[in-house]
Motif scaffolding. Sequence first.
Motif, PDB file in Angstrom:
ATOM      1  N   ASP A  40       0.820  -1.225   0.000  1.00 50.90           N
ATOM      2  CA  ASP A  40       0.000   0.000   0.000  1.00 50.90           C
ATOM      3  C   ASP A  40       0.854   1.275   0.000  1.00 50.90           C
ATOM      4  O   ASP A  40       0.400   2.322  -0.463  1.00 50.90           O
ATOM      5  CB  ASP A  40      -0.916   0.029   1.230  1.00 50.90           C
ATOM      6  CG  ASP A  40      -1.923  -1.123   1.219  1.00 50.90           C
ATOM      7  OD1 ASP A  40      -2.129  -1.713   0.129  1.00 50.90           O
ATOM      8  OD2 ASP A  40      -2.481  -1.430   2.296  1.00 50.90           O
ATOM      9  N   HIS A  41       2.029   1.207   0.569  1.00 48.72           N
ATOM     10  CA  HIS A  41       2.847   2.417   0.726  1.00 48.72           C
ATOM     11  C   HIS A  41       4.067   2.459  -0.178  1.00 48.72           C
ATOM     12  O   HIS A  41       4.939   3.316   0.006  1.00 48.72           O
ATOM     13  CB  HIS A  41       3.286   2.575   2.192  1.00 48.72           C
ATOM     14  CG  HIS A  41       2.134   2.850   3.115  1.00 48.72           C
ATOM     15  ND1 HIS A  41       1.236   1.874   3.478  1.00 48.72           N
ATOM     16  CD2 HIS A  41       1.726   3.992   3.721  1.00 48.72           C
ATOM     17  CE1 HIS A  41       0.322   2.394   4.286  1.00 48.72           C
ATOM     18  NE2 HIS A  41       0.586   3.680   4.450  1.00 48.72           N
ATOM     19  N   ALA A  42       4.149   1.537  -1.125  1.00 45.04           N
ATOM     20  CA  ALA A  42       5.341   1.464  -1.983  1.00 45.04           C
ATOM     21  C   ALA A  42       5.614   2.812  -2.662  1.00 45.04           C
ATOM     22  O   ALA A  42       6.768   3.266  -2.718  1.00 45.04           O
ATOM     23  CB  ALA A  42       5.175   0.360  -3.026  1.00 45.04           C
ATOM     24  N   ASP A  43       4.573   3.464  -3.148  1.00 45.40           N
ATOM     25  CA  ASP A  43       4.759   4.754  -3.830  1.00 45.40           C
ATOM     26  C   ASP A  43       5.404   5.771  -2.896  1.00 45.40           C
ATOM     27  O   ASP A  43       6.328   6.492  -3.281  1.00 45.40           O
ATOM     28  CB  ASP A  43       3.403   5.318  -4.293  1.00 45.40           C
ATOM     29  CG  ASP A  43       2.833   4.474  -5.419  1.00 45.40           C
ATOM     30  OD1 ASP A  43       3.582   3.627  -5.963  1.00 45.40           O
ATOM     31  OD2 ASP A  43       1.636   4.650  -5.725  1.00 45.40           O
ATOM     32  N   ARG A  44       4.860   5.847  -1.672  1.00 48.04           N
ATOM     33  CA  ARG A  44       5.423   6.810  -0.721  1.00 48.04           C
ATOM     34  C   ARG A  44       6.861   6.467  -0.325  1.00 48.04           C
ATOM     35  O   ARG A  44       7.682   7.345  -0.133  1.00 48.04           O
ATOM     36  CB  ARG A  44       4.537   6.875   0.529  1.00 48.04           C
ATOM     37  CG  ARG A  44       3.410   7.899   0.330  1.00 48.04           C
ATOM     38  CD  ARG A  44       2.490   7.937   1.502  1.00 48.04           C
ATOM     39  NE  ARG A  44       1.243   7.247   1.155  1.00 48.04           N
ATOM     40  CZ  ARG A  44       0.180   7.149   1.967  1.00 48.04           C
ATOM     41  NH1 ARG A  44       0.231   7.677   3.176  1.00 48.04           N
ATOM     42  NH2 ARG A  44      -0.899   6.531   1.578  1.00 48.04           N
ATOM     43  N   ASP A  47       9.150   9.474   1.390  1.00 50.36           N
ATOM     44  CA  ASP A  47       8.323  10.120   2.409  1.00 50.36           C
ATOM     45  C   ASP A  47       8.840   9.708   3.797  1.00 50.36           C
ATOM     46  O   ASP A  47       8.923   8.518   4.123  1.00 50.36           O
ATOM     47  CB  ASP A  47       6.868   9.681   2.216  1.00 50.36           C
ATOM     48  CG  ASP A  47       6.001  10.047   3.419  1.00 50.36           C
ATOM     49  OD1 ASP A  47       5.871  11.257   3.699  1.00 50.36           O
ATOM     50  OD2 ASP A  47       5.487   9.122   4.086  1.00 50.36           O
ATOM     51  N   ALA A  48       9.203  10.697   4.601  1.00 48.38           N
ATOM     52  CA  ALA A  48       9.916  10.418   5.852  1.00 48.38           C
ATOM     53  C   ALA A  48       9.095   9.558   6.805  1.00 48.38           C
ATOM     54  O   ALA A  48       9.620   8.619   7.423  1.00 48.38           O
ATOM     55  CB  ALA A  48      10.329  11.718   6.530  1.00 48.38           C
ATOM     56  N   TYR A  73       8.447   4.331   9.473  1.00 50.74           N
ATOM     57  CA  TYR A  73       7.649   3.163   9.861  1.00 50.74           C
ATOM     58  C   TYR A  73       8.255   1.886   9.276  1.00 50.74           C
ATOM     59  O   TYR A  73       8.388   0.865   9.962  1.00 50.74           O
ATOM     60  CB  TYR A  73       6.214   3.341   9.367  1.00 50.74           C
ATOM     61  CG  TYR A  73       5.300   2.197   9.727  1.00 50.74           C
ATOM     62  CD1 TYR A  73       4.666   2.148  10.965  1.00 50.74           C
ATOM     63  CD2 TYR A  73       5.076   1.152   8.824  1.00 50.74           C
ATOM     64  CE1 TYR A  73       3.827   1.090  11.299  1.00 50.74           C
ATOM     65  CE2 TYR A  73       4.248   0.084   9.155  1.00 50.74           C
ATOM     66  CZ  TYR A  73       3.618   0.063  10.385  1.00 50.74           C
ATOM     67  OH  TYR A  73       2.803  -0.993  10.723  1.00 50.74           O
ATOM     68  N   ALA A  74       8.647   1.942   7.997  1.00 59.30           N
ATOM     69  CA  ALA A  74       9.180   0.753   7.322  1.00 59.30           C
ATOM     70  C   ALA A  74      10.493   0.294   7.967  1.00 59.30           C
ATOM     71  O   ALA A  74      10.699  -0.892   8.221  1.00 59.30           O
ATOM     72  CB  ALA A  74       9.406   1.050   5.837  1.00 59.30           C
ATOM     73  N   LEU A  75      11.359   1.258   8.272  1.00 59.01           N
ATOM     74  CA  LEU A  75      12.646   0.895   8.871  1.00 59.01           C
ATOM     75  C   LEU A  75      12.436   0.354  10.283  1.00 59.01           C
ATOM     76  O   LEU A  75      13.084  -0.611  10.697  1.00 59.01           O
ATOM     77  CB  LEU A  75      13.589   2.105   8.891  1.00 59.01           C
ATOM     78  CG  LEU A  75      14.039   2.570   7.500  1.00 59.01           C
ATOM     79  CD1 LEU A  75      14.851   3.859   7.595  1.00 59.01           C
ATOM     80  CD2 LEU A  75      14.878   1.478   6.821  1.00 59.01           C
TER      81      LEU A  75
END
Lengths: 367, 367
Positions: free
Chosen positions: A204-208, A213-214, A219-221
């Motif tokens: 869902d957030h691949a684009d961001r 996007d910080a 969140y991903a890290l």
Amino acid sequence: MRELTVDLGERSYHIYIGEGLLNEADTYFSKHGISNKSPLLIITDTNIAPLHLAFLEERLQGGGFKAFSAVVPSGEGSKSLSMLEELIAKALDAGLDRKSTIVALGGGVVGDLAGFVAASFMRGVKFVQIPTTILAHDSSVGGKVAVNHPKAKNIIGAFHQPEFVLYDLNLLQTLPPREVRSGLSEVVKHGLIWDASFVQWCEDHADRLLALDADSLGYALHNGCSVKASVVSQDERENGLRAILNLGHTIGHAIEAVGGYNGLQHGEAIAIGMVGSAKLGVRYGAPEEVYTTTKRVLAKCELPTALPEHFDVDAIMEAMMHDKKFAEGTMVFIVPSAIGEVEIKSDVPVAWVREIVEELKLEVEQL
Amino acid sequence: MRELTVDLGERSYHIYIGEGLLNEADTYFSKHGISNKSPLLIITDTNIAPLHLAFLEERLQGGGFKAFSAVVPSGEGSKSLSMLEELIAKALDAGLDRKSTIVALGGGVVGDLAGFVAASFMRGVKFVQIPTTILAHDSSVGGKVAVNHPKAKNIIGAFHQPEFVLYDLNLLQTLPPREVRSGLSEVVKHGLIWDASFVQWCEDHADRLLALDADSLGYALHNGCSVKASVVSQDERENGLRAILNLGHTIGHAIEAVGGYNGLQHGEAIAIGMVGSAKLGVRYGAPEEVYTTTKRVLAKCELPTALPEHFDVDAIMEAMMHDKKFAEGTMVFIVPSAIGEVEIKSDVPVAWVREIVEELKLEVEQL
């Protein structure tokens, strides 16, 4: 600011993830008991030095630390024993002692190299990591440090945990797009082995994420590091469970080896490897969705999911034979049984692996 | 056969001391879970290889172990990163893996070098020590392993404990007399820092030790190892107490450094250093007996107790300034307060040390 703890008993440490953390580097150093009497040595590379070194040195010197620095050529070639010898000479010239600290400012190569300097200088001094890539979230957890031998990668090393990790998201803003994608590959991997909802989130957030996007990156890290921390804290020295972190790596390493230094990047190669592992999972009875989801999320991150036409299957199989994980007629593989779940299979027929690699060449890229 | 345990929690290990233990090497290897599936690598030097290597290889191969070997030139010069690289190549060629074992067959140099290979190969594999000198009883306890850097000795290393130590007294029978004496110096040191009755025993049995009487040697090595084990198990990573093992070493190292490679042997230099420390102890108020006994027991072991005439006091002081233990105008010294008791003094005036070194030149050898 996000924070997590890598739980390793008396070797536990914190990872701080946030924007602008480098501005307060001296505060973090003080808080974690880094000596301001003994000199410290920042190790970085020729890519990062012009961008961030002067700023870090200033912050630390401003905070009363005796900060020295050493800049190595960027790239895997710096992970050598001769570079270790040079860096130890720098450390001695700067007057480092047993209470000193080695600071890694850079990506995986700098982290591995500086970490091994820290592990071996005077039989071990303190180590701080300041990662500058997404991919480095992986090497910032678990304490694996090493240099290469002409005959084998990462073969001379140690387990040496940092005092803390300072992940300043601002440093990622200058990353080349290809390195962003390559880094996301390990992020997705951490979802695939451990956490289905995180895989969904990545899709869902691949684009961001690709747009750096910080908040999404943070969140991903944080999640990627958390998964790795959970695994590592149960198996610090890779006696069993830790092997699941190698999802996609057996085929991936072979692709890297065959491609040479100008071939695919690490993250790209393991993306293809993870598609292969998913296909293997389906052969072992996992739902088809394991394969389709794996492929879809990687494609969303603009990672390759098929083996480029020019790769030779024989060469890839041969490169795998040199891998530690191979034994007579069968191989050890990390195989998904569902999204967010993997198994360690120790008797995967080599013939199956070859078929999978052949199929990977026929995959249609999903873009 | 004598046996002792070095108590280091989950890194604890046994030291076996006795005659003819090499005959049963395979039994000890099996008992301690050394793999007979993964190849093992014996590292030894050009002095020891012709004497004992073939025998050890035969015993191990006879016991079903896949034993390979590497022979390095004897002497400190082999403790280098380039030798590490060569030995890692040997390990790879022999097919060693993460379950393999590195075996040190030799004295301190081989133990330090092979130990660092074991510590760093694949981030750490098993390590077994088979010492061939008396001096090696010291390095066989405590897990300090290292190689040298052109700018400093033992500066690149690790703490890596062995699985077990096999001390075959028969291997000591071929030691040159000067190495016997040099080894006894560290034995006496272990008495001086910890156990007055053992110092007395050394004085009474010096003749037998010099004659390589197996029972006396076994007792001396067992006691020397026990003292070191007691110290190390209280302070594995040298945060405090472990420093007392450096009795005589500050002056001793300086004497070695000034003398160069063809000067005094390590044990000889620290014998003179220990006389200096005893004199310092008396200055601090220890009974005169501390000095007279130290000198007498060392003389009985036919070790030097005076600084040879040609040594330059300035050069020795300068060599000491490069030592880690020095800080503005004062030095850290291990100072005896009684026989079998030492204190760590952190503010010994450099001027006193100089006077002591000058006095050491005026000492009359007691033979």
